[in-house]
Design a protein around this motif. Structure first.
Motif, PDB file in Angstrom:
ATOM      1  N   ARG A 287       9.373  15.167  -1.161  1.00  0.00           N
ATOM      2  CA  ARG A 287       7.961  15.297  -1.479  1.00  0.00           C
ATOM      3  C   ARG A 287       7.575  16.768  -1.527  1.00  0.00           C
ATOM      4  NH1 ARG A 287       3.257  11.728   0.464  1.00  0.00           N
ATOM      5  NH2 ARG A 287       1.608  13.027  -0.314  1.00  0.00           N
TER       6      ARG A 287
ATOM      7  N   ARG B 293       6.225  13.157  -5.588  1.00  0.00           N
ATOM      8  CA  ARG B 293       7.146  12.443  -4.724  1.00  0.00           C
ATOM      9  C   ARG B 293       8.299  11.891  -5.552  1.00  0.00           C
ATOM     10  NH1 ARG B 293       6.329   9.497   0.263  1.00  0.00           N
ATOM     11  NH2 ARG B 293       4.114   9.886   0.287  1.00  0.00           N
TER      12      ARG B 293
ATOM     13  N   ARG C 278       4.545   2.618  -4.726  1.00  0.00           N
ATOM     14  CA  ARG C 278       3.711   3.194  -5.788  1.00  0.00           C
ATOM     15  C   ARG C 278       3.653   2.309  -7.019  1.00  0.00           C
ATOM     16  NH1 ARG C 278       0.852   4.380  -2.612  1.00  0.00           N
ATOM     17  NH2 ARG C 278      -0.158   6.397  -2.669  1.00  0.00           N
TER      18      ARG C 278
ATOM     19  N   TRP D  30       0.834  -1.205   0.000  1.00  0.00           N
ATOM     20  CA  TRP D  30       0.000   0.000   0.000  1.00  0.00           C
ATOM     21  C   TRP D  30       0.874   1.263   0.000  1.00  0.00           C
ATOM     22  CZ3 TRP D  30       0.138   3.498   4.138  1.00  0.00           C
ATOM     23  CH2 TRP D  30       0.754   3.031   5.317  1.00  0.00           C
TER      24      TRP D  30
ATOM     25  N   THR E 142       3.885  12.275   6.453  1.00  0.00           N
ATOM     26  CA  THR E 142       3.720  12.038   5.011  1.00  0.00           C
ATOM     27  C   THR E 142       5.062  11.720   4.361  1.00  0.00           C
ATOM     28  OG1 THR E 142       3.997  14.383   4.545  1.00  0.00           O
ATOM     29  CG2 THR E 142       1.738  13.580   4.773  1.00  0.00           C
TER      30      THR E 142
ATOM     31  N   SER F 177      -5.640   6.719   1.404  1.00  0.00           N
ATOM     32  CA  SER F 177      -4.175   6.674   1.492  1.00  0.00           C
ATOM     33  C   SER F 177      -3.667   5.254   1.744  1.00  0.00           C
ATOM     34  CB  SER F 177      -3.677   7.613   2.574  1.00  0.00           C
ATOM     35  OG  SER F 177      -4.289   7.292   3.794  1.00  0.00           O
TER      36      SER F 177
ATOM     37  N   ASP G 120       1.326   8.159   2.307  1.00  0.00           N
ATOM     38  CA  ASP G 120       0.328   9.226   2.373  1.00  0.00           C
ATOM     39  C   ASP G 120      -0.231   9.299   3.789  1.00  0.00           C
ATOM     40  OD1 ASP G 120       0.709   9.959  -0.193  1.00  0.00           O
ATOM     41  OD2 ASP G 120      -0.987   8.832  -1.010  1.00  0.00           O
ATOM     42  N   VAL G 121      -0.762  10.455   4.113  1.00  0.00           N
ATOM     43  CA  VAL G 121      -1.190  10.696   5.490  1.00  0.00           C
ATOM     44  C   VAL G 121      -2.380   9.800   5.851  1.00  0.00           C
ATOM     45  CG1 VAL G 121      -2.753  12.608   4.950  1.00  0.00           C
ATOM     46  CG2 VAL G 121      -1.559  12.537   7.150  1.00  0.00           C
ATOM     47  N   ARG G 122      -2.332   9.207   7.038  1.00  0.00           N
ATOM     48  CA  ARG G 122      -3.425   8.339   7.480  1.00  0.00           C
ATOM     49  C   ARG G 122      -4.387   9.169   8.321  1.00  0.00           C
ATOM     50  NH1 ARG G 122      -2.031   2.541   6.548  1.00  0.00           N
ATOM     51  NH2 ARG G 122      -3.886   2.207   7.782  1.00  0.00           N
TER      52      ARG G 122
ATOM     53  N   LYS H 226      10.415  18.682   3.178  1.00  0.00           N
ATOM     54  CA  LYS H 226      10.097  17.249   3.133  1.00  0.00           C
ATOM     55  C   LYS H 226      11.169  16.447   2.394  1.00  0.00           C
ATOM     56  CE  LYS H 226       5.905  16.978   5.042  1.00  0.00           C
ATOM     57  NZ  LYS H 226       5.124  18.153   5.010  1.00  0.00           N
TER      58      LYS H 226
END
Lengths: 382, 97
Positions: free
Chosen positions: A274, A279, A149, A146, B52, A350, B56-58, A233
């Motif tokens: 990011r 990303r 990518r 998950w 992040t 997400s 991806d943000v949870r 980031k």
């Protein structure tokens, strides 16, 4: 008139008395209800904050793979439940199992990692057990389906390729601020190290599944240092580990033996960056071993891999596009790969993603071929 | 037993232990019970900064209060968060689910 007044007074008297009585009864009932609720609330809070916490997480994926020259097949990737047991803020047990199904339909279970983590202070945790190799970024942080990518690992970053997978040993891990919100993270470990798989006098591969016995007695130690700038980031990491490892031989009675330990070194560098939904990921890793004249496979060798990946989600839509390029170089011409891959993802959430990828695979050495693949995958992290 | 690895890993390990020891005592002195508590406002920042980085943000609403404790401790190990960042992020998650 007198009679009328008395009658009214009596009636009012009875009514007020009645309501006063009723009010009294209601209050008592109310008090009992509140007491009951209070008791329930205490019970409710109890399970919310016991000293021992238990939590089940994990991820799973299913898909379809169509490789040139082979029949397309539906696939069950992995079902990987993660168990967390935590005692106060002192100790945590983390374990990830891995259930897979092979081509013949046989199911297999494995332990991806299993550690007991002791939180020594705000800046140090001591971790013992089988842990994902802290070398680099892909294997420890980006491989769950998950999170990744693409439906596959970059070339050289799969099982027993250029990037080490796991280790059994001890590790210190943590982070600390280094000015502003910037942080440094570190992982320093010592473990049993890998073993080499030999075939016909040559080392076929470096096995790093996390060995539960150190065959040659020479430990491997090292780690990763990461520097993270949250303002942009950007995370940069450098990894290094060195020690001794040896060739394992299994004879036809099933007896296992190891030859003399030889030098082993792994190093790498990684980057994650990011900006909003864009990303960029990149990583380089190299594992090498020295020569050992008395060994069943005496030559030295070097296994390297690198990849770069860019992804962009067209927010607010849920569609994402991905591009990846990678190279994998080994002492065996037949195993080498260069790969370009493109993909589109649909991000339901997400932690829920559907992927469609095309891989252009080639072997850069003359006389060797590699097949292209189409991969479809549905991944869920829970 | 191989003495060479003992030498190398012995020195690596002792350097690590000394560092760990120093860090551990450092926090013992600096940290007062109150300032160590999780803080919602600091938690928002630490969450926005760190959560992040790898994925991806949870959504805070995904999990219950108790589940956020184990999850953020798990992430502490993964991401190299400090204990303070961990407590701040837990406070934020528990206040937003």
């Amino acid at each position: 008139m007198k009679f009328k007044l008395t009658a009214i007074a009596t009636a009012v008297g009875i009514l007020t008395m009645g309501s006063a009585l009723a009010a009294e009864v209601d209050l008592e009932k109310l008090q009992a209800d509140v007491d009951k609720l209070n008791a329930k609330a205490v019970e409710w809070e109890e399970w919310k904050a016991p000293k021992t916490l238990v939590h089940l997480a994990g991820y799973a994926d299913v898909g379809y793979t169509d490789k040139q020259g082979e029949p397309g097949s539906f696939k069950v990737g992995t079902f990987s439940p993660i168990f967390h047991y935590q005692f106060s803020d002192i100790v945590m047990m983390e374990a990830e199992l891995e259930f897979t199904i092979d081509e013949t339909g046989k199911s297999e279970a494995g332990i991806d990692y299993f550690t007991v983590d002791y939180f020594i202070s705000d800046y140090v945790a001591l971790i013992g057990g089988k842990f994902l190799s802290p070398i680099g970024q892909f294997r420890q942080n980006l491989h769950p389906s998950w999170i990744n990518r693409m439906a596959s690992a970059p070339v050289g970053f799969g099982h027993d390729q250029a990037a080490p997978n796991a280790e059994i040993g001890l590790m210190f891990r943590g982070g600390f601020p280094v000015g502003g919100r910037n942080t440094m993270s570190y992982a320093a470990y010592i473990g049993n190290g890998p073993t080499f798989e030999a075939d016909g006098g040559e080392i076929e591969g470096i096995e790093t599944p996390g060995l539960n016995r150190d065959g040659d007695g020479g430990k491997v130690g090292g780690g990763r240092l990461g520097f993270y700038i949250p303002g942009i980031k950007l995370d940069l990491g450098a990894s290094y580990a060195t020690g001794k490892a040896s060739v394992r031989t299994i004879d036809n009675t099933g007896a296992i033996s190891y030859d003399k330990g030889r030098d082993y070194t792994v190093y790498g560098a990684d980057l994650t960056w990011r900006i909003s939904t864009f990303r960029l990921l990149g990583e380089y890793v190299s594992q090498e071993y020295g020569a050992q004249a008395s060994s069943a496979a005496p030559d030295s060798g070097k296994w390297t891999a690198w990849y770069a990946q860019a992804s962009y989600q067209f927010a607010p839509s849920k569609w994402e596009a991905v591009l990846r390029y990678g190279e994998y170089d080994t002492p065996h011409d037949g195993q080498d790969r260069n790969q370009s891959a493109v993909g589109v993802n649909y991000l339901f959430a997400s932690n829920v993603v559907a992927k469609l990828d095309y891989e252009f695979n080639e072997n850069p050495n003359p006389g060797f071929d590699a097949e292209n693949r189409v991969l479809v995958q549905f991944a869920y992290g829970f | 037993m191989n003495t060479q690895w003992l030498k190398i890993s012995g020195s690596v390990l002792s350097a690590l232990l000394i560092t760990a020891g120093l860090l551990a005592t450092g926090t013992g002195v600096a940290a007062e019970a109150d300032s160590k508590k999780g803080d919602f406002t600091r938690g928002v920042q630490a969450w926005a900064d760190n959560c992040t980085r790898c994925h991806d943000v949870r959504d805070p609403k995904e999990l219950r209060d108790d589940q956020w404790i184990t999850t953020v401790y798990h992430m502490r190990i993964r991401a190299g968060l400090t204990g303070q960042q961990t407590r701040d992020i837990i406070t934020f998650m528990q206040g937003s689910n």
